[in-house]
Design a protein around this motif. Structure first.
Motif, mmCIF file in Angstrom:
data_model
loop_
_atom_site.group_PDB
_atom_site.id
_atom_site.type_symbol
_atom_site.label_atom_id
_atom_site.label_comp_id
_atom_site.label_asym_id
_atom_site.label_seq_id
_atom_site.Cartn_x
_atom_site.Cartn_y
_atom_site.Cartn_z
ATOM 1 N N ALA A 29 127.123 39.204 32.543
ATOM 2 C CA ALA A 29 127.283 38.046 32.694
ATOM 3 C C ALA A 29 128.012 37.816 32.125
ATOM 4 O O ALA A 29 129.324 37.366 31.935
ATOM 5 N N MET A 137 120.180 26.579 43.324
ATOM 6 C CA MET A 137 121.253 27.440 42.539
ATOM 7 C C MET A 137 122.370 26.868 43.417
ATOM 8 O O MET A 137 123.647 26.830 42.841
ATOM 9 N N LYS A 203 114.357 39.963 29.878
ATOM 10 C CA LYS A 203 114.281 39.352 28.892
ATOM 11 C C LYS A 203 112.609 38.940 28.997
ATOM 12 O O LYS A 203 112.032 39.135 28.204
#
Ligand code: TYM
Length: 338
Positions: A29, A137, A203
């Motif tokens: 990204a 989103m 992550k």
């Protein structure tokens, strides 16, 4: 930007401040955010409302929002050209979320693979926000009438549902929303875990499994040296049978711009040690200047905060335009106040 935003096409994307950002975030990204910022009017959001679908320590979350802004800028996003702001500073995200949720079906949300994955990871906290995450989103994207959304391939399904919701509402009320396209890079759309290369680098997994954008060079080298490969010795791209080796080739290719084929040729006859060294060199060379720039930016938090505030002001104005259009189209009462 507010005036200019009408001329160029609009690009929107976001990253969750829910942990340290990884090499996967960068390749999938952030790198593209930078590459696309001259072609589009870009809006880059730090999606803190999304982050609280999973329990967060408040002080850490607050700190991370600023850190993600610093990373955006260190990766080359220019606040003179693009907006960088926190999602929770623009109330339109949450407001449009409600309207869109009235046009989204339970069945659609139940099919989202990320929801299923997150449920498995957060067994003790399967909250409604986790379920309606894709609606928020969609609101992020549609609020700005975005044409393009650069993301890694794990977000493809979320862009598809955004398009479905937009088309559904346009079908009922006329042209309310621009229907956005996903921009998914050809190389590096899904960087895999170093320890379990059949899984996405994330992550939220163990520290050894990912490279953080801010990892020191010696840590990066150590993690890549320990990366899982296979018991074979041949360097060859084969995602199914050699996921670890293919992932390292993908990383080198994405960061160097060289094709996987030419990387394989240049490493012919060499062992996995050479492949790992080449990958580590590429990652260190890419991340070192970003880390130096990050340190410089974070030394002036007031400046950074100023950018977030100014961008949020502009974003709020843009958001209000879409929101009033949506409210009018769906028939919500107009206010008599000016
Ligand atoms: P998030 O925060 O998980 O990840 C941010 C971006 O990084 C990409 N990415 C990866 N790309 C390649 N390989 C990987 N291993 C990898 N891991 C993450 C993601 O695809 C994403 O583009 N739901 C989004 C945040 C969001 C958003 C938006 C994105 C909220 N609203 C509107 C775009 C537009 C998310 O959780 O990303």
């Amino acid at each position: 930007m507010e005036g200019e935003i009408q001329k160029k096409k609009i690009l929107f994307s976001g990253v969750q401040p829910s942990g340290t950002l990884t090499l996967g975030n960068y390749i999938g990204a952030l790198r593209n955010f930078n590459l696309l910022q001259d072609e589009y009017n870009c809006i880059y959001c730090i999606v803190d409302l999304h982050a609280i679908t999973v329990r967060q320590d408040p002080a850490t979350l607050r700190r991370r929002c600023l850190e993600v802004a610093g990373i955006y800028m260190a990766c080359g996003i220019d606040p003179e050209k693009s907006l960088i702001y926190c999602q929770s500073h623009v109330s339109g995200h949450a407001e449009l979320n409600w309207v869109l949720s009235c046009f989204t079906y339970m069945g659609e949300l139940q099919r989202m693979t990320q929801f299923k994955d997150k449920c498995a990871k957060n067994e003790n906290n399967i909250n409604a926000g986790l379920f309606t995450y894709p609606v928020l989103m969609a609101a992020d994207i549609l609020l700005y009438q975005a044409d393009m959304v650069p993301v890694g391939s794990d977000q493809k399904q979320h862009i598809e549902i955004t398009r479905d919701i937009a088309q559904r509402i346009n079908g009922i009320y006329g042209d309310v929303f621009v229907v956005p396209d996903a921009y998914i890079p050809k190389v590096g759309a899904r960087i895999m875990s170093l320890t379990e290369p059949e899984k996405k680098m994330s992550k939220s997994d163990s520290e050894d499994s990912y490279i953080a954008i801010l990892d020191e060079p010696n840590i990066i080298r150590k993690k890549i040296r320990r990366a899982v490969t296979d018991s074979d010795t041949e360097i060859r791209f084969d995602r199914e049978n050699k996921p670890g080796v293919s992932n390292l080739l993908d990383i080198i290719s994405a960061l160097s711009g060289e094709s996987v084929e030419s990387i394989v040729i240049s490493l012919q006859g060499k062992g996995y040690g050479a492949l790992k060294d080449a990958a580590a060199d590429c990652v260190v060379d890419t991340l070192s200047p970003i880390q130096a720039e990050y340190k410089r930016i974070m030394a002036d938090k007031a400046y950074l905060q100023g950018i977030l505030d100014k961008s949020a002001d502009t974003a709020n104005k843009l958001a209000k335009r879409t929101l009033s259009k949506v409210y009018r189209k769906v028939g919500l009462a107009q206010s008599g106040r000016k």
